[in-house]
Design an enzyme around this catalytic site. Sequence first.
Site, PDB file in Angstrom:
ATOM      1  N   GLU A   6       0.808  -1.217   0.000  1.00  0.00           N
ATOM      2  CA  GLU A   6       0.000   0.000   0.000  1.00  0.00           C
ATOM      3  C   GLU A   6       0.849   1.279   0.000  1.00  0.00           C
ATOM      4  OE1 GLU A   6      -2.925   0.098  -0.702  1.00  0.00           O
ATOM      5  OE2 GLU A   6      -4.009  -1.650   0.045  1.00  0.00           O
ATOM      6  N   HIS A  36      -3.375   1.779   8.469  1.00  0.00           N
ATOM      7  CA  HIS A  36      -4.364   1.139   7.590  1.00  0.00           C
ATOM      8  C   HIS A  36      -4.705  -0.232   8.153  1.00  0.00           C
ATOM      9  CE1 HIS A  36      -6.491  -0.577   4.284  1.00  0.00           C
ATOM     10  NE2 HIS A  36      -5.487  -1.360   3.916  1.00  0.00           N
ATOM     11  N   HIS A  77      -7.884  -3.626   8.437  1.00  0.00           N
ATOM     12  CA  HIS A  77      -9.113  -4.287   7.985  1.00  0.00           C
ATOM     13  C   HIS A  77      -9.936  -4.627   9.225  1.00  0.00           C
ATOM     14  CE1 HIS A  77      -6.990  -5.824   4.056  1.00  0.00           C
ATOM     15  NE2 HIS A  77      -7.006  -4.504   4.155  1.00  0.00           N
ATOM     16  N   TYR A 135     -20.015  12.011  19.712  1.00  0.00           N
ATOM     17  CA  TYR A 135     -19.128  13.178  19.662  1.00  0.00           C
ATOM     18  C   TYR A 135     -17.653  12.840  19.475  1.00  0.00           C
ATOM     19  CZ  TYR A 135     -17.860  12.420  24.611  1.00  0.00           C
ATOM     20  OH  TYR A 135     -17.388  11.903  25.783  1.00  0.00           O
ATOM     21  N   HIS A 182     -13.049  -2.877   1.528  1.00  0.00           N
ATOM     22  CA  HIS A 182     -11.626  -3.028   1.824  1.00  0.00           C
ATOM     23  C   HIS A 182     -11.328  -2.860   3.312  1.00  0.00           C
ATOM     24  CE1 HIS A 182      -7.247  -1.923   0.436  1.00  0.00           C
ATOM     25  NE2 HIS A 182      -7.246  -2.469   1.647  1.00  0.00           N
ATOM     26  N   TYR A 200      -9.216  20.009  26.163  1.00  0.00           N
ATOM     27  CA  TYR A 200      -9.378  18.691  26.786  1.00  0.00           C
ATOM     28  C   TYR A 200      -8.020  18.152  27.221  1.00  0.00           C
ATOM     29  CZ  TYR A 200     -10.449  13.721  27.287  1.00  0.00           C
ATOM     30  OH  TYR A 200     -10.574  12.452  27.779  1.00  0.00           O
TER      31      TYR A 200
END
Length: 226
Positions: A84, A102, A104, A123, A166, A219
């Site tokens: 990839e 990346h 799956h 949120y 994918h 935060y």
Amino acid sequence: MTDGSDVSDGDPARLRAARETVAEYASALSDLTPGRTGNLSVRDGDAFAVTPTGVAYDAFDAADVPVVGLDGERLAGRMAPSSEVPMHTGIYEHARPGAIVHTHSPWATTMATLGLSLPPVHYMIVAVGREVPLADYAPYGTEELAANVVAAMADAESDAAILANHGLVVTGPDLETALENAHHVEDLCRLYVRSSAIGEPNLLTDDQLATVEERFESYGQQPEDV
């Protein structure tokens, strides 16, 4: 573009810190993706360190980790890079984040097979944007897929995208953040699929999301006033 099949290690010091980070965090992919189907990378300037292709996440060290230029040329590393690479180079050239993950992961991939983007059902989506768009399908490892992902993320102003049939891609300023946000998106995909099985999920409005974005700016632990 070349796979760098003539590269044994190149410059062993090239992107040493990035390569060490990839080797350190690669095993975290096993919590998100089956087998050896995920990949991650860390950018440093005009190149990035990326997981090697088809190798168990705990079966390589920093010296094995490939270094790839933003033009796709392999520069260093004892192993060949992820298939990839085009998607990683495409994202880095367009958005220039610090890291890419990346996977799956099962719930995001469920959304991918249903052809669904992830709307603002909770949120915590603002960790990556106001939605996670769906990128059009293209074969893995292709320039076409890279272009589809870049376009979807840019149009939605999102740091993540679901890849049709994918999986999922998430970016961040660093690898720790990208992995954390990959978990966030996976959890929200699970929430959305489960709630959709019962009824129509209630979605947050733009005004509500804007309020969350503003609150997120303060935060966590903030530097103390000096």
